[in-house]
Design a protein around this motif. Structure first.
Motif, PDB file in Angstrom:
ATOM      1  N   SER A   1     -61.244 -28.958 -55.790  1.00 36.20           N
ATOM      2  CA  SER A   1     -60.637 -27.718 -55.324  1.00 36.20           C
ATOM      3  C   SER A   1     -60.930 -26.569 -56.280  1.00 36.20           C
TER       4      SER A   1
ATOM      5  N   ASP B   1     -52.711 -28.430 -60.773  1.00 34.03           N
ATOM      6  CA  ASP B   1     -51.275 -28.421 -61.046  1.00 34.03           C
ATOM      7  C   ASP B   1     -50.850 -29.454 -62.075  1.00 34.03           C
TER       8      ASP B   1
ATOM      9  N   GLY C   1     -56.199 -24.034 -58.738  1.00 37.02           N
ATOM     10  CA  GLY C   1     -55.651 -25.122 -57.936  1.00 37.02           C
ATOM     11  C   GLY C   1     -55.324 -26.391 -58.676  1.00 37.02           C
TER      12      GLY C   1
ATOM     13  N   THR D   1     -63.427 -23.110 -55.659  1.00 37.85           N
ATOM     14  CA  THR D   1     -63.107 -21.699 -55.853  1.00 37.85           C
ATOM     15  C   THR D   1     -64.291 -20.955 -56.449  1.00 37.85           C
TER      16      THR D   1
ATOM     17  N   HIS E   1     -59.829 -18.825 -53.769  1.00 36.99           N
ATOM     18  CA  HIS E   1     -59.276 -20.175 -53.725  1.00 36.99           C
ATOM     19  C   HIS E   1     -58.672 -20.444 -52.358  1.00 36.99           C
TER      20      HIS E   1
ATOM     21  N   GLU F   1     -58.129 -32.266 -57.380  1.00 39.08           N
ATOM     22  CA  GLU F   1     -57.878 -31.004 -58.076  1.00 39.08           C
ATOM     23  C   GLU F   1     -59.177 -30.401 -58.590  1.00 39.08           C
TER      24      GLU F   1
ATOM     25  N   GLY G   1     -61.719 -24.824 -47.309  1.00 38.39           N
ATOM     26  CA  GLY G   1     -60.788 -25.759 -47.931  1.00 38.39           C
ATOM     27  C   GLY G   1     -60.737 -27.102 -47.238  1.00 38.39           C
TER      28      GLY G   1
ATOM     29  N   LYS H   1     -56.652 -23.351 -50.403  1.00 42.84           N
ATOM     30  CA  LYS H   1     -55.913 -24.595 -50.602  1.00 42.84           C
ATOM     31  C   LYS H   1     -56.518 -25.701 -49.758  1.00 42.84           C
TER      32      LYS H   1
END
Length: 706
Positions: A495, A472, A470, A499, A506, A492, A357, A508
């Protein structure tokens, strides 16, 4: 009959009885009177003692010298290898001036918004504290503060910003001493020369020069109201960072000046309408290496981790980050080479190690010196077709396979109970007219196939998948979701694709590994937040299909020759945005290009994201040997006939190795009875090891051909 004679009246008997009653009353009240007298005497003595002690304490404070001002220490930020990236400021940009050399507008604006009763109180605004306490009690939170200018000056000069009772007591003592040793004008002058105005500028003279290129004495009403609002939160109210917030704050200050009788409403309205001419932010004011990443780190430290902003700026804090300097240099170079000089088109790149991450590189725009807006974090751009892998991952989890067919032809879709229709179009209105499968749809970015898919699996499930990966940003369950019509940020997208690269785990995004204070004590230590959100087999099957984007017929094929390693990804194009989001086993990267004002892209401008992605990926991984995506348990490879989606056989021309989640592979043989066996398979499917070897050979052939 004789009448009874009245008793003779004795003179003085009535007065005697009255005196007796008075005597009795006096005897009853006398002890109480004496007690009250003693109490009053004691209270008087106590009051005298308190006054004497207070006078003595004040006299003591009067003769005591104020402590030396606290010296600010430069906070430093380090990369993944522990090397210094940059400092949050290279020393205090400050030039002290006399109060007489500061615009009266600025003085009045500051007093109006920070401490309207400054010239009436003795260092503490009891009325203001009471009002703030009532507001905070009403909302059960700290909605208002009541620090006077003198209290703020005491804190900035002599103390840290830690929230302890000891610090507050010291602040109160120093506030009293300041009020005893300096006049109100002297205190105000010290304050205006001490306070932080953002971007390394301390004091109003430095701020006036930096923002407007003029001396503080020449600031207009509009300029003064703008600058007076910045110290409350330089990151939020700096016009370089957020013009809307800055203008809202300016309006609040102008209105406070009106309410205080300092200016008229007409003057306030005219000042608010005035268009201010800001100087470009100088490179030495907030430049350095990886400036967008540095701002991102600062934002996380303050907003997420709760590190006091003043402490971050002046407290000698050491922040250890995830930035890979080689990857960052490659990112900045790729963006620079990928955008023609003189063009106003912007670009953003963010790259994450999917295994940890860690944010390895971040470019938020082409020139931080002229524009500090970080587009890598801006959730304002439609991802277009680069969103489709999230849709297809949902489809794989809900029964579809790489050979599920849909017709590629103009189609009108109905939804919402038949009350609404939606008619998507393919890029340049190109359709095959026949059936295509999921791999072909991903490679060619067929929109009709995508909408058919979202109608089959349900848009709600696609949104649920996006959240797990991930993303949002707000989305609505409508058919156009399949085509990436809801804005997201490059961070985003990187991210989410990370994954997939991590086989469904995933992690963060992480930018800060550790924060230490000036003494080396750890203030924050990152804790990994990894969670399996997708089955590894489904993630791999999707990855295998996304490799086709860079093969012949794929939308990323134009840059395939630039990439010398297995790569999976997806392009995305809207009228004003172009993307390429992709990954290797070691790196997930999102690249966006477009205009800040959403201007339509030309054909040439649409094609700039892919070369930036390819150039960056190869350079960032130059020292890393190429690796295949590992094939997890639960995946089988079988040879299929692409036209029919059935198992390949000698009776049907054409065969291709396709990956399936075990149990979803086709069982029917193309053009033959079910007892026939397809060539190159065992019991209807090859082993995962055999599939891996064939996939590796396919990559070698592609590299050799290029």
């Amino acid at each position: 009959m004789n009448k009874p004679t009245a008793k003779p009246h004795k003179p003085g008997s009535k007065n005697k009885r009255r005196r007796t009653r008075f005597a009795l009353l006096r005897e009853q009240l006398l002890p109480r009177s004496r007690a009250l007298t003693r109490l009053a005497r004691r209270l008087g003595i106590a009051a005298a003692l308190i006054l004497a002690l207070t006078a003595g304490f004040l006299l003591y404070l009067r003769i005591q010298s104020l402590p030396a001002s606290s010296i600010s220490q430069t906070s430093q930020i380090y990369d993944l290898h522990g090397s210094l990236i940059d400092t949050f400021h290279t020393g205090q940009n400050r030039k002290s001036v006399a109060l007489a050399d500061i615009s009266p507008h600025l003085i009045e604006a500051t007093v109006a918004i920070e401490d309207r009763r400054f010239y009436q109180h003795l260092g503490f605004d009891v009325k203001g504290m009471t009002r703030a306490a009532l507001v905070n009690l009403e909302h059960m939170s700290t909605k208002q503060g009541a620090s006077t200018l003198t209290q703020q000056l005491a804190r900035n000069l002599y103390l840290t910003h830690e929230r302890t009772w000891q610090r507050k007591l010291k602040e109160a003592v120093y506030t009293i001493q300041l009020e005893m040793n300096y006049s109100k004008d002297e205190i105000l002058g010290l304050y205006l020369n001490q306070i932080y105005y953002g971007h390394g500028a301390y004091g109003i003279e430095a701020a006036s020069q930096m923002y407007f290129g003029k001396h503080a004495s020449r600031l207009s009403l509009a300029e003064s109201a703008m600058l007076a609002g910045i110290p409350k939160g330089p990151k939020y109210y700096s016009p370089y960072m957020d013009m809307k917030n800055a203008k809202d704050r300016q309006k609040t200050i102008l209105q406070a000046m009106v309410e205080g009788g300092r200016i008229s409403q007409a003057e306030a309205d005219e000042a608010f309408r005035e268009v201010l001419a800001f100087k470009p932010l100088a490179a030495d004011g907030s430049g350095g290496f990886a400036p967008y990443f540095r701002d991102y780190v600062r934002q996380i430290a303050v907003d997420v981790l709760g590190i006091d902003e003043a402490r971050l700026s002046e407290g000698g804090v050491h922040i250890y980050t995830t930035l890979d300097p080689d990857a960052q240099k490659a990112a900045e170079q790729a963006v620079k080479e990928g955008m023609p000089p003189g063009s106003e088109q912007q670009a953003a790149l963010v790259s994450i190690d999917p295994r940890t991450g860690y944010v390895k590189a971040m470019v938020g725009g082409r020139n931080y010196k002229t524009n500090q807006y970080n587009r890598a974090l801006a959730g304002t751009r439609q991802p277009g077709s680069s969103f489709k892998p999230i849709l297809y991952l949902t489809a794989l989890e809900n029964g579809m396979t790489p050979v599920t067919p849909f017709r590629s032809a103009p189609t009108v879709f109905t939804y919402d109970g038949g009350r609404k229709t939606y008619q998507p179009h393919n890029y340049n209105n190109k359709y095959t007219g026949g059936f295509i499968n999921m791999r072909e749809a991903i490679a060619s970015s067929d929109n009709i196939y995508a909408v058919n898919t979202v109608m089959s699996v349900g848009a709600d499930k696609v949104i649920e998948m996006a959240r797990k990966l991930g993303i949002d940003s707000p989305m609505r369950p409508v058919p156009s979701l399949a085509l990436g019509t809801f804005p997201v940020s490059p961070l985003e997208m990187a991210s989410a694709f990370g994954t997939l690269a991590a086989g469904g785990v995933h992690v963060k995004p992480v930018a800060i590994l550790r924060i230490e204070d000036s003494k080396g004590e750890v203030l924050y230590q990152a804790q990994p937040e990894a969670q399996r959100v997708v089955d590894a087999a489904h993630a791999y099957v999707l990855t295998s299909m996304m490799e086709s984007v860079f093969e012949t017929g794929g939308t990323g094929n134009r840059v395939a020759a630039m990439i010398k390693r297995p790569i999976a990804g997806k392009t995305g194009t809207t009228s004003s945005d172009a993307w390429l989001v992709g990954y290797t086993p070691e790196l997930a990267t999102a690249v966006w290009v477009g205009y800040d004002k959403g201007r339509a892209l030309t054909k040439a401008e649409e094609h700039r994201a892919a070369p930036i992605f390819a150039r960056y990926t190869e350079q960032a991984l130059a020292a890393v040997p190429p690796k295949m995506f590992p094939i997890p348990e639960g995946v089988v490879g079988v040879y299929i006939n692409p036209a029919s989606g059935k198992l390949a056989s000698l009776r049907c021309s054409g065969s291709r190795l396709e990956m399936f989640v075990r149990g979803t592979e086709p069982t029917e043989i193309c053009g033959a009875a079910e007892t026939d066996v397809s060539p190159g398979t065992s019991d209807g499917g090859s082993s995962a090891d055999e599939a891996a070897k064939r996939s590796w050979l396919d990559h070698l052939k592609r590299w050799w051909n290029h």
